[in-house]
Design a protein around this motif. Structure first.
Motif, PDB file in Angstrom:
ATOM      1  N   PHE A 214       0.813  -1.242   0.023  1.00  0.00           N
ATOM      2  CA  PHE A 214       0.152   0.052  -0.018  1.00  0.00           C
ATOM      3  C   PHE A 214       0.856   1.335   0.007  1.00  0.00           C
ATOM      4  CE2 PHE A 214      -2.719   3.277   1.747  1.00  0.00           C
ATOM      5  CZ  PHE A 214      -3.818   3.040   1.470  1.00  0.00           C
ATOM      6  N   VAL A 215       1.914   1.210   0.787  1.00  0.00           N
ATOM      7  CA  VAL A 215       2.559   2.466   1.037  1.00  0.00           C
ATOM      8  C   VAL A 215       3.593   2.733  -0.259  1.00  0.00           C
ATOM      9  CG1 VAL A 215       4.705   3.521   2.374  1.00  0.00           C
ATOM     10  CG2 VAL A 215       2.840   2.511   3.548  1.00  0.00           C
ATOM     11  N   LEU A 216       4.071   1.539  -0.761  1.00  0.00           N
ATOM     12  CA  LEU A 216       4.979   1.525  -2.181  1.00  0.00           C
ATOM     13  C   LEU A 216       3.790   2.163  -3.306  1.00  0.00           C
ATOM     14  CD1 LEU A 216       6.852  -1.648  -1.920  1.00  0.00           C
ATOM     15  CD2 LEU A 216       7.830   0.829  -1.900  1.00  0.00           C
ATOM     16  N   THR A 217       2.542   1.623  -3.198  1.00  0.00           N
ATOM     17  CA  THR A 217       1.877   1.980  -4.337  1.00  0.00           C
ATOM     18  C   THR A 217       1.285   3.757  -4.295  1.00  0.00           C
ATOM     19  OG1 THR A 217       0.927  -0.115  -4.364  1.00  0.00           O
ATOM     20  CG2 THR A 217      -0.307   1.414  -5.374  1.00  0.00           C
ATOM     21  N   ILE A 218       1.067   4.185  -3.082  1.00  0.00           N
ATOM     22  CA  ILE A 218       0.457   5.403  -3.102  1.00  0.00           C
ATOM     23  C   ILE A 218       1.632   6.446  -3.234  1.00  0.00           C
ATOM     24  CG2 ILE A 218      -1.457   4.984  -1.775  1.00  0.00           C
ATOM     25  CD1 ILE A 218       0.052   6.035   0.489  1.00  0.00           C
ATOM     26  N   VAL A 245       6.402  21.653 -12.763  1.00  0.00           N
ATOM     27  CA  VAL A 245       6.008  22.176 -13.981  1.00  0.00           C
ATOM     28  C   VAL A 245       5.400  23.467 -13.495  1.00  0.00           C
ATOM     29  CG1 VAL A 245       3.796  22.165 -15.478  1.00  0.00           C
ATOM     30  CG2 VAL A 245       5.455  20.026 -14.731  1.00  0.00           C
ATOM     31  N   LYS A 246       4.722  23.659 -12.283  1.00  0.00           N
ATOM     32  CA  LYS A 246       4.172  24.936 -11.746  1.00  0.00           C
ATOM     33  C   LYS A 246       5.162  25.804 -11.141  1.00  0.00           C
ATOM     34  CE  LYS A 246      -0.025  24.898 -10.370  1.00  0.00           C
ATOM     35  NZ  LYS A 246      -1.176  24.140  -9.409  1.00  0.00           N
ATOM     36  N   LEU A 247       6.418  25.045 -10.703  1.00  0.00           N
ATOM     37  CA  LEU A 247       7.345  25.692  -9.701  1.00  0.00           C
ATOM     38  C   LEU A 247       6.895  26.272  -8.574  1.00  0.00           C
ATOM     39  CD1 LEU A 247       9.599  27.788 -12.396  1.00  0.00           C
ATOM     40  CD2 LEU A 247      10.095  25.705 -11.330  1.00  0.00           C
ATOM     41  N   ASP A 248       5.746  25.873  -8.149  1.00  0.00           N
ATOM     42  CA  ASP A 248       5.089  26.003  -6.833  1.00  0.00           C
ATOM     43  C   ASP A 248       5.486  24.977  -5.735  1.00  0.00           C
ATOM     44  OD1 ASP A 248       3.455  26.698  -4.735  1.00  0.00           O
ATOM     45  OD2 ASP A 248       1.675  26.498  -5.859  1.00  0.00           O
ATOM     46  N   TRP A 249       6.655  25.567  -5.265  1.00  0.00           N
ATOM     47  CA  TRP A 249       7.351  24.456  -4.160  1.00  0.00           C
ATOM     48  C   TRP A 249       6.479  24.494  -2.980  1.00  0.00           C
ATOM     49  CZ3 TRP A 249      13.404  24.910  -4.276  1.00  0.00           C
ATOM     50  CH2 TRP A 249      13.895  24.616  -5.602  1.00  0.00           C
ATOM     51  N   PRO A 250       5.896  25.559  -2.383  1.00  0.00           N
ATOM     52  CA  PRO A 250       5.175  25.525  -1.294  1.00  0.00           C
ATOM     53  C   PRO A 250       4.021  24.444  -1.183  1.00  0.00           C
ATOM     54  CG  PRO A 250       5.699  27.788  -1.829  1.00  0.00           C
ATOM     55  CD  PRO A 250       6.129  27.238  -2.876  1.00  0.00           C
ATOM     56  N   SER A 251       3.271  24.460  -2.405  1.00  0.00           N
ATOM     57  CA  SER A 251       2.104  23.326  -2.473  1.00  0.00           C
ATOM     58  C   SER A 251       2.821  22.138  -2.711  1.00  0.00           C
ATOM     59  CB  SER A 251       1.373  23.834  -3.699  1.00  0.00           C
ATOM     60  OG  SER A 251       0.513  25.085  -3.355  1.00  0.00           O
ATOM     61  N   GLY A 252       3.680  22.078  -3.352  1.00  0.00           N
ATOM     62  CA  GLY A 252       4.402  20.731  -3.441  1.00  0.00           C
ATOM     63  C   GLY A 252       4.748  20.084  -2.434  1.00  0.00           C
ATOM     64  N   THR A 253       5.460  21.094  -1.498  1.00  0.00           N
ATOM     65  CA  THR A 253       6.160  20.546  -0.211  1.00  0.00           C
ATOM     66  C   THR A 253       4.914  20.187   0.684  1.00  0.00           C
ATOM     67  OG1 THR A 253       7.511  22.155  -0.493  1.00  0.00           O
ATOM     68  CG2 THR A 253       7.716  20.945   1.577  1.00  0.00           C
ATOM     69  N   ALA A 254       3.858  20.980   0.769  1.00  0.00           N
ATOM     70  CA  ALA A 254       2.581  20.689   1.458  1.00  0.00           C
ATOM     71  C   ALA A 254       2.040  19.303   1.014  1.00  0.00           C
ATOM     72  CB  ALA A 254       1.766  21.638   1.482  1.00  0.00           C
ATOM     73  N   PHE A 255       1.911  18.995  -0.243  1.00  0.00           N
ATOM     74  CA  PHE A 255       1.230  17.790  -0.649  1.00  0.00           C
ATOM     75  C   PHE A 255       2.225  16.721  -0.286  1.00  0.00           C
ATOM     76  CE2 PHE A 255      -1.664  19.549  -3.500  1.00  0.00           C
ATOM     77  CZ  PHE A 255      -2.455  18.768  -3.439  1.00  0.00           C
ATOM     78  N   ALA A 256       3.493  16.752  -0.228  1.00  0.00           N
ATOM     79  CA  ALA A 256       4.503  15.845  -0.012  1.00  0.00           C
ATOM     80  C   ALA A 256       4.508  15.141   1.535  1.00  0.00           C
ATOM     81  CB  ALA A 256       5.904  16.047  -0.304  1.00  0.00           C
ATOM     82  N   PHE A 257       4.042  16.278   2.401  1.00  0.00           N
ATOM     83  CA  PHE A 257       3.975  15.983   3.776  1.00  0.00           C
ATOM     84  C   PHE A 257       2.696  15.362   4.174  1.00  0.00           C
ATOM     85  CE2 PHE A 257       7.670  19.064   4.517  1.00  0.00           C
ATOM     86  CZ  PHE A 257       8.434  18.420   5.208  1.00  0.00           C
ATOM     87  N   ILE A 258       1.630  15.717   3.202  1.00  0.00           N
ATOM     88  CA  ILE A 258       0.470  15.061   3.595  1.00  0.00           C
ATOM     89  C   ILE A 258       0.489  13.640   3.137  1.00  0.00           C
ATOM     90  CG2 ILE A 258      -1.801  15.076   2.466  1.00  0.00           C
ATOM     91  CD1 ILE A 258      -1.833  18.013   2.297  1.00  0.00           C
ATOM     92  N   LEU A 259       1.233  13.248   2.077  1.00  0.00           N
ATOM     93  CA  LEU A 259       1.337  11.925   1.486  1.00  0.00           C
ATOM     94  C   LEU A 259       2.267  11.196   2.557  1.00  0.00           C
ATOM     95  CD1 LEU A 259       1.028   9.940  -0.677  1.00  0.00           C
ATOM     96  CD2 LEU A 259       3.061  10.799  -1.914  1.00  0.00           C
ATOM     97  N   THR A 260       3.176  11.693   3.115  1.00  0.00           N
ATOM     98  CA  THR A 260       4.213  11.051   4.208  1.00  0.00           C
ATOM     99  C   THR A 260       3.319  10.979   5.360  1.00  0.00           C
ATOM    100  OG1 THR A 260       5.839  12.555   3.372  1.00  0.00           O
ATOM    101  CG2 THR A 260       6.153  11.358   5.439  1.00  0.00           C
ATOM    102  N   ALA A 261       2.365  11.675   5.733  1.00  0.00           N
ATOM    103  CA  ALA A 261       1.389  11.519   6.890  1.00  0.00           C
ATOM    104  C   ALA A 261       0.498  10.415   6.742  1.00  0.00           C
ATOM    105  CB  ALA A 261       0.561  12.877   7.211  1.00  0.00           C
ATOM    106  N   ILE A 262      -0.016  10.362   5.629  1.00  0.00           N
ATOM    107  CA  ILE A 262      -1.050   9.353   5.316  1.00  0.00           C
ATOM    108  C   ILE A 262      -0.214   8.066   5.438  1.00  0.00           C
ATOM    109  CG2 ILE A 262      -2.166   8.366   3.369  1.00  0.00           C
ATOM    110  CD1 ILE A 262      -2.922  10.870   2.248  1.00  0.00           C
ATOM    111  N   ALA A 263       1.216   7.872   4.867  1.00  0.00           N
ATOM    112  CA  ALA A 263       1.853   6.675   4.781  1.00  0.00           C
ATOM    113  C   ALA A 263       2.179   6.299   6.278  1.00  0.00           C
ATOM    114  CB  ALA A 263       3.005   6.807   3.997  1.00  0.00           C
ATOM    115  N   LEU A 264       2.465   7.282   7.123  1.00  0.00           N
ATOM    116  CA  LEU A 264       2.971   6.971   8.361  1.00  0.00           C
ATOM    117  C   LEU A 264       1.784   6.303   9.345  1.00  0.00           C
ATOM    118  CD1 LEU A 264       5.280  10.001   9.326  1.00  0.00           C
ATOM    119  CD2 LEU A 264       5.959   7.384   9.023  1.00  0.00           C
TER     120      LEU A 264
END
Lengths: 282, 346
Positions: A214-218, A245-264
């Protein structure tokens, strides 16, 4: 082994992981709380917007739910296919086990990109499957198997099945044959033995395998990018686009942390379930 | 202050892999590192610009291949401590990075070719220079299409239903075609709703939404597509290889693309970088690039062969080219991408 020498043994790995993984991750954390001003760059003000938007915006919500759904489906299929296979491997002769192990492992030797391209060759509108079906007259228009959930699930199951199988294999191999024999001696039918003895005893392996897949897939990126195309997005491809693509690092970072939180969260939940199932022995 | 330290840390952390990769390749002190585009573009650059530059200066050139957004991300990650000397970017990204204060000045007085260059090629504040004029025009399959298209509307013709490919909005031709259609339907840069509505059926019927320019080559080759918004330079190169592709400039005017050269802040060899830019802008460099790569020259002294002149934006087609303000596009692009994903693709 004394506690001290244990610590000493783990220390190098912990240092490396903390230095190259946790450290940069924490450095990125503040970025996710800044606004992004298109044309200007990353602002200096502080905001929670980047964390609120993924849940407030229906498009982002769709992507998150789609990612979780994909993880669920892939895990379920991998378990359904993987369990019988692992069971066979655990109980068969040495030779057959070697053959099966080789077959399961072989895909792991191939680059992810190559494997994904293999599926493109098979699944695309003018791919092997569609051409074949059309030549046989089974279908008139090509079936749409790419750039949607079907293609993603097929590709991901193929890629992550070995992980499931090996997790299950070690778990099934550890089940003492005597226990099953004892149940059989007490006149339990083979299916009863399986459902009431073998399956519960392999529950920790099932949970571990499911969590891993599951974690690898998401969090997979390459396969969704290739088989999902530019239109069918999951969280990892969305993060990639926000950054590159959008160079929007803040949104990208926030999404990455949300994904990490889901995995944890998934790992933590699985651990809790496992503890309950095994009564703390796991 | 704390914020600055943090940003520096962020930059260092994200640039670390890049720096390590760079350290491994860096051999001689006089090695110019150029971040550029790949494929036939790089081949032509090597022949027209890099080889003459190496010969004239005795230094070596190392190239890092990527697209505009990847290069932009790298420059931002390296935050004023660039490992690149010269970077190829589209003008919208160049403007964005200029606003973020990540670019060094390009001293026009140091360029021997400056006098021959179209003055509009230089950024007002002197932080980038346009080295070629490209366009998003209509490429069509000469085996399938008898009468060359003359308008963007021809792509919407029922006749070609299921045989059109368009670019995804994340690529230059994608958002430029969207804006061209938008203008045709009365929209403005601030209001792209008419464009999104008009393009939706076409996008959903398209053979593919391509994200890499060269994806189209195979589709044209197999006869899967009749027409697509595409770049004259790519189409020209493909036609040279014997593919049945020709380029048509729509009467409403094709959309102009202005790829630029920049020197990132903190570049290790700024003087050499200027010399390289001078080579690219020189009459010989521009002429060669126009004939080999079908790049519209910005050096006004260049005279083109008839064949190249028919493909690149030149003369009348150049006059009709619709140039977008990079300050506006860099600001609006994320918004266009968002709306495209929500309103066209869903």
């Amino acid at each position: 082994m004394s506690r001290l020498s244990g610590t000493a043994l783990v220390a190098p790995l912990v240092l490396v992981l903390a230095g190259v993984f946790v450290g940069p991750l924490l450095v990125m954390l503040p970025t996710s709380f800044h606004p992004y001003v298109p044309g200007q760059g990353i602002g200096t003000a502080w905001t929670l917007e980047n964390y609120i938007e993924p849940f407030a915006d229906s498009y982002y919500r769709d992507v998150i739910l789609r990612t979780l759904w994909m993880g669920f489906i892939v895990t379920a299929i991998a378990l359904l296919i993987g369990y019988p296979l692992a069971y066979f491997m655990a109980r068969t002769t040495r030779t057959w086990r070697a053959v099966a192990t080789l077959l399961v492992m072989f895909p792991l030797f191939l680059n992810l990109v190559v494997r994904s391209f293999g599926w493109i060759a098979l699944l695309s509108n003018r791919g092997v499957i569609n051409t074949w079906l059309m030549d046989l007259g089974v279908i008139e228009k090509p079936l749409r198997m790419m750039f949607d959930m079907t293609g993603l699930v097929i590709g991901m199951v193929h890629i992550y099945l070995p992980f499931m199988v090996f997790m299950l294999l070690s778990s099934i191999s550890r089940v003492p044959r005597d226990v099953e024999d004892a149940a059989a001696t007490l006149s339990a039918s083979p299916s009863r033995v399986f459902f009431f003895v073998t399956l519960p005893l392999t529950a920790p392996g099932i949970l571990a395998g499911c969590t891993l897949v599951f974690v690898l897939t998401i969090s997979a990126l390459v396969t969704p990018r290739l088989l999902g195309g530019p239109t069918y997005k999951v969280m990892s491809t969305l993060i990639y686009d926000e950054f590159l693509v959008k160079l929007d690092w803040p949104s990208g970072t926030a999404f990455a942390f949300i994904l990490t939180a889901i995995a944890l969260l998934v790992i933590w939940g699985a651990n809790r379930v496992a503890r309950r199932v095994t009564g703390g022995a796991w | 202050m704390a914020n600055r330290t943090l940003r520096l840390l962020t930059a260092t952390a994200t640039a670390l892999p890049l720096l390590l990769a760079q350290a491994a390749t860096e051999a001689s002190a006089q090695e110019l590192v150029i971040a550029t585009f790949g494929g036939s573009f790089l081949d032509a650059s090597k022949e027209c610009h890099i080889a003459p530059f190496e010969e004239a200066t005795g230094s070596e050139v190392d190239t890092v291949v990527g697209n505009t957004t990847q290069h932009s991300a790298s420059i931002r990650a390296m935050g004023g401590q660039s490992e690149y000397d010269v970077v190829y970017l589209d003008d919208s990204a160049a403007t964005q990075l200029k606003n973020e204060g990540l670019l060094a000045d390009i001293d026009r007085s140091q360029l021997t070719a400056a006098g021959q260059i179209d003055p509009r090629a230089f950024d007002e504040s002197g932080q980038y220079v346009v080295f070629m004029t490209g366009a998003t025009a209509i490429a069509y399959n000469t085996d399938l299409v008898d009468t060359p298209p003359t308008s963007w509307n021809d792509l919407f013709d029922e006749k070609w239903s299921g045989q059109i490919a368009i670019g995804d909005v994340t690529g230059t031709s994608g958002w430029q075609f969207l804006l061209a259609v938008n203008k045709l339907h009365g929209g403005t840069l601030e209001d792209i709703t008419p464009g999104l509505e008009a393009i939706k059926p076409l996008a959903q019927d398209a053979v593919t939404l391509y994200t890499q320019a060269d994806q189209l080559i195979a589709l044209f080759e197999r006869g899967e597509i009749a027409m697509a918004p595409w770049y004259p330079d790519r189409a020209g190169s493909a036609a040279d290889q014997g593919l049945p592709i020709a380029i048509a400039y729509p009467k409403e005017g094709a959309v102009g693309i202005r790829p630029t050269l920049v020197i990132p802040k903190g570049a290790p060899h700024p003087e050499l970088a200027l010399k390289y830019i001078d080579t690219v802008l020189s009459k010989d460099g521009q002429e060669c690039f126009a004939e080999k790569k079908y790049a519209g020259p910005v050096n006004l002294d260049v005279e083109l062969s008839d064949k190249a002149a028919a493909i690149v934006p030149y003369g009348e087609t150049l006059q009709q080219l619709w140039f977008l303000d990079p300050a506006v596009t860099s600001k609006e692009l994320p918004n266009w991408i968002d709306r495209w994903q929500r309103e066209v693709l869903r």
